[in-house]
Structure formats: structure tokens, C-alpha cells
Design an enzyme around this catalytic site. Structure first.
Site, PDB file in Angstrom:
ATOM      1  CE1 TYR A 154      -4.164   1.274  -0.357  1.00 49.95           C
ATOM      2  CE2 TYR A 154      -3.926   2.253   1.820  1.00 49.95           C
ATOM      3  CZ  TYR A 154      -4.632   2.102   0.648  1.00 49.95           C
ATOM      4  OH  TYR A 154      -5.819   2.779   0.471  1.00 49.95           O
ATOM      5  CE  LYS A 161      -7.518   5.907   0.941  1.00 46.35           C
ATOM      6  NZ  LYS A 161      -8.753   6.605   0.509  1.00 46.35           N
TER       7      LYS A 161
END
Length: 255
Positions: A154, A161
Site C-alpha cells: 500500500y 490515508k
């Protein structure tokens, strides 16, 4: 008109395919009495085609969340369809391929800056662009992927995020004075277009389906969408700066 969002006017971003969480939010919102306005970027014809699958017609506004000009004109464009907004849904994220899939140490600042601009700063930008249309009781809801951990592959999207989650808390502080809430829904992995762009995404799939206490469907966007609707509704009038996990309980399980 009846339903959880009866009479609400919502701006929903991020409807790209009918497998997106945003599409499920728009559909359920209409089913529950809301008027929905959509935004799209780039491939508007695709958004228009997907929008035709909603229960009711929904107007579509072009919006590039990195464009100051389009953000400045958003309120006027929305007013062409509704006289105000009660809620805004931020379902926007993008990172260049160099920022995903294990290239964390090699990604350039230019690519990282793009990821942060589109995926993080845009939450504040969108809220401020919509603010002239909102009044006390309004709600801004965004979508995240639990950023308290470093996930395989990720990479910089995880950083983006984490920034999004912090941005929501600060937005809650600054918009609270005007009676407007800011909350996020942390959904588990879903087979959306965004997920398909992440090399090695299958690592998430296997972990969730094996270990989420409630089990987890990789193709059911409705649980996350329902959480968004609840936060957009009047049933959470004193909740802001919160992250609601809709992940089958995976976040509560130790490694």
C-alpha cells in the site's frame, strides 16, 4: 418522501463503476429519500453510463479536485440542480504506480505529492468548496483504509490515508463551529477499480477472508455504503472526527 435521508441533498464524488462504494452510496441514498448530485473527472461519459443504473436520474458535474478554478465554481454548478447541500461524500484517491506495490523507497516526491494532493488535501478542498451550500447539521463523509498500520504494497497511499484521517479530525475542529460534522468510514478491501490498480492486492483479500471475525465479502459494497448513509443522516448529530470501521472486525484482531 420517507427514508433515513428523506429530503437530504447530497454531493457524491467517485462514482466510476457500479462496483465502487460511491455508487452504492448514491443508490442507497436515493432509495432512502435523498436528492443526489454526482461529480466526475476525465471520463464523464463513463460516469454518465454508470449513473443511468441508479434508481433515479442524477445530474453530473465535472470536478477535478486539484483544480482551483473548478473548486471555486463548484457551488454555483451545484446550485443549478439543488438549492443547498446537507452532505458531501468524498470517495477520491489516486497514486501513481511508483507509489504502490513495494516501491516506497524509490517513489519520487513529484509522484508522492500527486498522491497526497488527490487523496488527502482534496478532502479539505472539497469540503471548503461545498461549504457555501451547507448549514448547521451538515455532514462530510470520506472513505479510508485503516492507516494505523503499514500494509504490504500500500506504501504511499497508506501515508496519504493517514493524512486523510488527520485531515478529517482537523476539519471536524474547524467546521464544528458551524455545526458541520466530518467523519470517515474505514472499509475493508473491496474489488473496486482502485483496488485493481494496486499490485499485490490479493494479499489483502486472503488475510481478510480468513481472519475477519464476521467474515468479509470482497464484492459487497453495501455495508460500507450503509455506514456512510448513517453518518450523513441525523442519527449521529454529536459525532465528528470519528472513523467507523466497516471491515468485518479485522482491525480488532491481533497479528
Amino acid at each position: 418522501m420517507s427514508g433515513l435521508l428523506a429530503g437530504k441533498r447530497l454531493l457524491v464524488t467517485g462514482v466510476i463503476t457500479d462496483a465502487s462504494i460511491a455508487f452504492s452510496v448514491a443508490k442507497l441514498a436515493q432509495d432512502n429519500g435523498a436528492q443526489v448530485v454526482l461529480t466526475g473527472y476525465g471520463r464523464l461519459s463513463l460516469v454518465e453510463r454508470i449513473a443511468r443504473r441508479l434508481p433515479q436520474p442524477a445530474p453530473i458535474i465535472e470536478l477535478d479536485v486539484t483544480s482551483p478554478e473548478q473548486l471555486a465554481g463548484l457551488a454555483d454548478r451545484v446550485r443549478e440542480h439543488v438549492d443547498g447541500l446537507d452532505g458531501v461524500v468524498h470517495s477520491i484517491g489516486f497514486a501513481p504506480q511508483s507509489c504502490l506495490g513495494g516501491g516506497f523507497l524509490d517513489a519520487s516526491w513529484e509522484d508522492v505529492a500527486t498522491a497526497l494532493h488527490v487523496s488527502t488535501y482534496s478532502y479539505k478542498s472539497l469540503a471548503m468548496a461545498a461549504l457555501p451550500l451547507m448549514s448547521p447539521g451538515g455532514s462530510v463523509v470520506g472513505l479510508t483504509f485503516d492507516a494505523t498500520k503499514a500494509w504490504p504494497v500500500y506504501d504511499w497511499m497508506g501515508v496519504a490515508k493517514a493524512g486523510l484521517e488527520s485531515t478529517s479530525r482537523y476539519l471536524a475542529v474547524h467546521l464544528g463551529k458551524q455545526g458541520i460534522r466530518s467523519n470517515l468510514v474505514a472499509a475493508g478491501p473491496l474489488r473496486t477499480m482502485a483496488a485493481k490498480s494496486i499490485p499485490g492486492f490479493e494479499q489483502f483479500e486472503q488475510a481478510w477472508t480468513e481472519r475477519a471475525p464476521l467474515g468479509w465479502s470482497l464484492t459487497d459494497q453495501e455495508p460500507a455504503a450503509r455506514a456512510c448513509l448513517a453518518l450523513l443522516s441525523d442519527w449521529f448529530p454529536a459525532t465528528t472526527g470519528e472513523i467507523v470501521h466497516v471491515d468485518g472486525g479485522y482491525h480488532a484482531v491481533g497479528a
